[in-house]
Design an enzyme around this catalytic site. Structure first.
Site, PDB file in Angstrom:
ATOM      1  N   GLU A   1      12.275   1.826  -5.493  1.00 53.58           N
ATOM      2  CA  GLU A   1      11.922   0.756  -6.248  1.00 53.58           C
ATOM      3  C   GLU A   1      12.976   0.059  -7.206  1.00 53.58           C
ATOM      4  O   GLU A   1      13.766   1.037  -7.831  1.00 53.58           O
ATOM      5  CB  GLU A   1      10.593   0.880  -7.115  1.00 53.58           C
TER       6      GLU A   1
ATOM      7  N   TYR B   1      13.655   6.640 -18.567  1.00 47.60           N
ATOM      8  CA  TYR B   1      12.771   5.415 -18.270  1.00 47.60           C
ATOM      9  C   TYR B   1      11.488   6.320 -17.569  1.00 47.60           C
ATOM     10  O   TYR B   1      11.772   6.900 -16.536  1.00 47.60           O
ATOM     11  CB  TYR B   1      13.117   4.466 -17.389  1.00 47.60           C
TER      12      TYR B   1
ATOM     13  N   GLU C   1       0.368  -0.064  -7.166  1.00 51.07           N
ATOM     14  CA  GLU C   1       0.681   0.858  -8.288  1.00 51.07           C
ATOM     15  C   GLU C   1      -0.636   1.032  -9.169  1.00 51.07           C
ATOM     16  O   GLU C   1      -1.341   0.095  -9.327  1.00 51.07           O
ATOM     17  CB  GLU C   1       1.825   0.286  -8.857  1.00 51.07           C
TER      18      GLU C   1
ATOM     19  N   GLU D   1       9.007  -6.918  -9.383  1.00 51.65           N
ATOM     20  CA  GLU D   1       7.889  -6.954 -10.598  1.00 51.65           C
ATOM     21  C   GLU D   1       8.295  -7.919 -11.719  1.00 51.65           C
ATOM     22  O   GLU D   1       7.504  -8.424 -12.591  1.00 51.65           O
ATOM     23  CB  GLU D   1       7.724  -5.511 -11.264  1.00 51.65           C
TER      24      GLU D   1
END
Length: 405
Positions: free
Chosen positions: A238, A159, A341, A264
């Protein structure tokens, strides 16, 4: 200032976006972002078939009443599809209100708390050394906060790491199905401490370092990781673990002082209420497109402020410049803003559809004092980029068990 028309566009300038345009009887219009990655057409149908007919003739200035009408009135509250649809309507209405008032949205929220918005950029590579080379390039560009992600030896895909590879969106053909990726916690741990040990030594102590686990670990594994990374002084870790059971973060919190960030995938304050009020996290990362627009995000931010939690809005490439603009106005205003971000808007097709004047200097973003959100949408250009069905990947453990992506 009654609503005359609600238009919905699904376009794909490199990836899919769902854009809403609300036009008033006076001709003033506003734009909003309703993109839900991998489920775009579900949101488009929600908007076209269920929400748009309810808005015609309503006063566009009644933002709060319309938000409550769409949230409470539907009975089936919350959920990603519903909240993405509400978010786009909400953004477009704030855009209209700003244009009528001839003020940028942040002024309608109460004005600025800061001169610009601190950003964190992404450095990722096929190994630790290539990741850190990219981090050094970002430092030279002025970024003072960098997320480090490196490929995991022994796994074909990691990822956050693309390198020269195409991303999952580009890899899908005429009949796309979700790509599948393999995960190994043991192999991840073999890599991750080395990444941050070298990163801190190479980049020094003046650069903020961040890392996204993307919910791959169990709570006790996340506790181990947080403790392991304490010497490297991360700005935050995160999505260390899934927090559908919000008590899971008690396990992580009691073992490490590494700051924690999450949010998120959250759609309302209720998804993160306990995490915030129990101060189990340090940063809340909800996105305006997914969490009910500017109105929904402001509720989350104000609640977080009471509990010493900062905001750090999600900024993935599936969020359009409209969403980024909404974040910018919120970030400029919110007293408890932490960091934004940032992946940039280098896609030529994207910038053909969405016109904006964002600037980045020394790791900070700035917006001009234009009325409303300050972003426009080109309908004609959108018609040249038709929708392409796409899915987010599915993650599996090495034994084949479906895992968290």
């Amino acid at each position: 200032m009654n609503i005359k028309q609600v238009k919905v566009f699904v376009s794909s300038p490199g990836r899919n976006f769902v854009t809403v345009k609300i036009i008033t009887e006076s001709g003033i219009y506003g734009v909003g972002d309703a993109t839900l990655n991998g489920r775009e057409m579900a949101v488009a149908a929600m908007l076209e078939e269920h929400i748009a007919p309810c808005l015609i003739g309503r006063n566009a200035h009644d933002i709060e009443d319309i938000w409550q009408y769409l949230y409470k009135g539907v009975y089936w509250r919350r959920g990603p599809v519903n909240m993405a649809a509400i978010a786009a309507i909400d953004m477009a209405l704030w855009d209209i209100k700003g244009k009528v008032a001839n003020l940028p949205v942040y002024q309608l929220l109460g004005g600025k708390s800061r001169k610009g918005v601190n950003l964190y950029a992404h450095a990722s590579g096929e190994d630790v050394d290539s990741t850190l080379e990219k981090a050094q390039e970002l430092v030279k560009k002025g970024f003072k906060a960098i997320r480090l992600q490196s490929a995991i030896p022994g796994l074909s895909v990691t990822y956050g790491v693309l390198g020269d590879k195409k991303d999952y969106f580009e890899l899908q053909g005429s009949r796309p199905l979700p790509p599948e990726e393999t995960w190994s916690t043991a192999k991840y741990f073999d890599m991750v401490e080395n990444l941050f040990a070298k990163g801190r030594e190479l980049l020094g102590n003046d650069i903020h370092l961040l890392h996204d686990v993307h919910s791959r670990l169990t709570p006790i594994e996340s506790a181990r990781l947080g403790k392991l990374l304490e010497p490297y002084n991360l700005l935050f870790l995160e999505d260390a673990s899934i927090a559908e059971n919000q008590n899971s973060y008690d396990v992580i919190r009691q073992h490490t002082t590494t700051p924690l960030a999450i949010g998120e995938t959250y759609n309302t304050l209720w998804d993160c209420k306990n995490l915030i009020e129990e101060q189990r996290v340090d940063y809340i990362r909800a996105a305006a497109t997914h969490a009910g627009g500017i109105t929904g995000m402001r509720r989350i931010g104000d609640f977080a402020n009471v509990h010493n939690v900062k905001t750090a809005p999600h900024g993935a490439p599936d969020l359009s410049p409209i969403c980024f603009a909404a974040h910018m106005h919120l970030n400029l205003h919110a007293p408890n803003f932490g960091i934004q971000e940032f992946v940039g808007f280098d896609n030529a097709g994207l910038n053909t559809l969405f016109s904006h004047d964002f600037t980045v200097e020394n790791g900070m973003a700035f917006i001009p004092d234009k009325p409303g959100l300050g972003v426009d949408f080109n309908e004609e250009a959108a018609s040249k980029y038709p929708y392409k069905r796409s899915y987010l990947p599915v993650s599996r453990l090495e034994d084949g068990t479906v895992w968290n992506w």
